[in-house]
Design an enzyme around this catalytic site. Sequence first.
Site, mmCIF file in Angstrom:
data_model
loop_
_atom_site.group_PDB
_atom_site.id
_atom_site.type_symbol
_atom_site.label_atom_id
_atom_site.label_comp_id
_atom_site.label_asym_id
_atom_site.label_seq_id
_atom_site.Cartn_x
_atom_site.Cartn_y
_atom_site.Cartn_z
ATOM 1 N N GLU A 349 18.276 -2.004 -17.040
ATOM 2 C CA GLU A 349 19.377 -2.311 -17.965
ATOM 3 C C GLU A 349 19.987 -3.704 -17.772
ATOM 4 O OE1 GLU A 349 21.144 2.144 -18.680
ATOM 5 O OE2 GLU A 349 21.716 1.164 -16.837
HETATM 6 C C1 TNX Z 1 21.207 4.949 -16.671
HETATM 7 S S1 TNX Z 1 18.831 5.322 -14.970
HETATM 8 C C2 TNX Z 1 21.211 4.153 -15.551
HETATM 9 C C3 TNX Z 1 22.316 4.265 -14.594
HETATM 10 C C4 TNX Z 1 23.360 5.241 -15.034
HETATM 11 C C5 TNX Z 1 22.690 6.457 -15.637
HETATM 12 C C6 TNX Z 1 23.652 7.516 -16.019
HETATM 13 C C7 TNX Z 1 19.025 3.874 -14.763
HETATM 14 C C8 TNX Z 1 17.927 3.168 -14.173
HETATM 15 N N1 TNX Z 1 20.172 3.346 -15.181
HETATM 16 O O1 TNX Z 1 22.885 3.006 -14.360
HETATM 17 O O2 TNX Z 1 24.124 5.594 -13.954
HETATM 18 O O3 TNX Z 1 21.980 6.035 -16.763
HETATM 19 O O4 TNX Z 1 22.992 8.676 -16.420
#
Ligand code: TNX
Length: 538
Positions: A349
Amino acid sequence: MHKINVISLVLIVVFAVSMWSCADTSSKLTENGIIPKPLAVTDAKGTFTIDKETKIVISGNPAEISPIISVFQALLRPATGYELQVAADMSANSILFELVDGSADSAGEYDISVAENGIKVAASSNEGLFYAVQTLRQLLPASIEGSQVATVALEIPAGTIKDKPEYAYRGFMLDVARHFFSVEDVKHVIDLLAMYKINFLHLHLSDDQGWRIEIKSWPLLTAVGGKTEVGGGEGGFYTQEQYNELVAYARDRYITVVPEIDMPGHTNAALAAYGDLNPGIIVPTEGAIASEGIELGVKGVPTPLYSGIEVGFSTLDTDNDVTYQFVDDVIRELAAMTPGPYIHIGGDESHVTELEDYVPFVEKAQAIVTKYGKKSIGWDEIAHAKLEPGTVAQYWAKAENAVMAINHGNQVLVSPATKTYLDMQYDSTTHLGLHWAAYIELDDAYNWDPTALDPSIKREDILGVESPLWSETITNKEEIEYMVFPRFAAIAEVAWTRQELRSWESFVTRVKAHMERWEVMGLNYYQSPTLADETLQP
Ligand code: TNX
């Protein structure tokens, strides 16, 4: 009067017969409650009973085997008061622990054979012996999990168990960044993982809301970046000493810690500590949601601490030498505290890092990990970069990223958010958790096959299975337990037991037996309606 007596007599007979048939059922090794389900189990006649006179016998190097013996003795002690002694020879009441020769791919394998006069446990590694102890534990009555001495017969039905894990990597991830959890809480989690033959604990040590591991060369990371958490609480961090203690505690339970420093996104806590790392982009102010309170970060100036739950707004300055000095120092200190093979570099992300900046950043971070003698794991987005041999992509969101990594010749760790994310609500009424990926009931967590996620992801491409617990909504040990149990039992079986041996019906029976254990252990587990006794339904 007479009629009532006849009815009572009939009831007594029915009750006695049902008790007898229960006793009969529980006296078969094949009808065990073991999770994860072993490879093969057979029955034989009779039972063996562990009592205070039972002797432990060792075959193999005593120095190697004795830690396992201590685990076994400690397991029996609280609920029985027994102090089982080690003897030189087998007798009519002994348990043999034997280390045998084995091939390199036999890690974790073990055999147990139970006869009326004793038990033989054999494995080619200590890890295998440890797993055998966990299996023996699950063959004993639930009361063995208690902390008070209880008088129950420790009977184990005769027969054999052959067991071996399907996947080499069976993991659990705990996010200690969004909410911080104490050393004691993490140890508690490690104890629970060990029971289910998990061998990797991934600690998500940094994120926008907090930096949780002491880095001596960059002290403000924890002094500033460790000061808060989601909701504005006081946060916290592990000193290197405490962290080493956790690593050792896990290692004693055959669990390897994988530390994660999430980069280049998810880094606001680091940017708040050191303005030099900040490229000056948009960051939300404390507790803000994306649409309001947005504040422009200034290049070179520390950002405010953040205690909301937005993702994707932060990035390290990928175009600054200081950033690579920072990454080098952090990875160097982390590698020195990591006996295991992997360092997790995050990579998810990074919505405000341009792809042309993201790719070289990941490649440099990966090279630093390699320089310090470790292999990288990263969230599936890292597949956009050129992966080094041995780097693992953790498939959480996009199959196409996982496939890209596979096409590079790399393996994947599967953690699909729709199946393995333990921070997802069970259903819309669950008072904790999120639901952006799915609602995940117990049967959803169980009924999936890592090799059927995508036609291009084959068995040999999969290193293993990991189940993450993100902690935006999880604040304490009881809440961890609630989100983890019973779903984690399902994921542990997905990771350990080959697909063709798994069945939901069998799992349901066994998980009910585990609920009794969780009761005795005082765990705050979720009562899944998928386990409700059908005969009680209207
Ligand atoms: C996505 S999973 C994220 C996390 C969040 C999560 C909450 C991932 C690699 N990144 O930063 O905590 O969703 O469900």
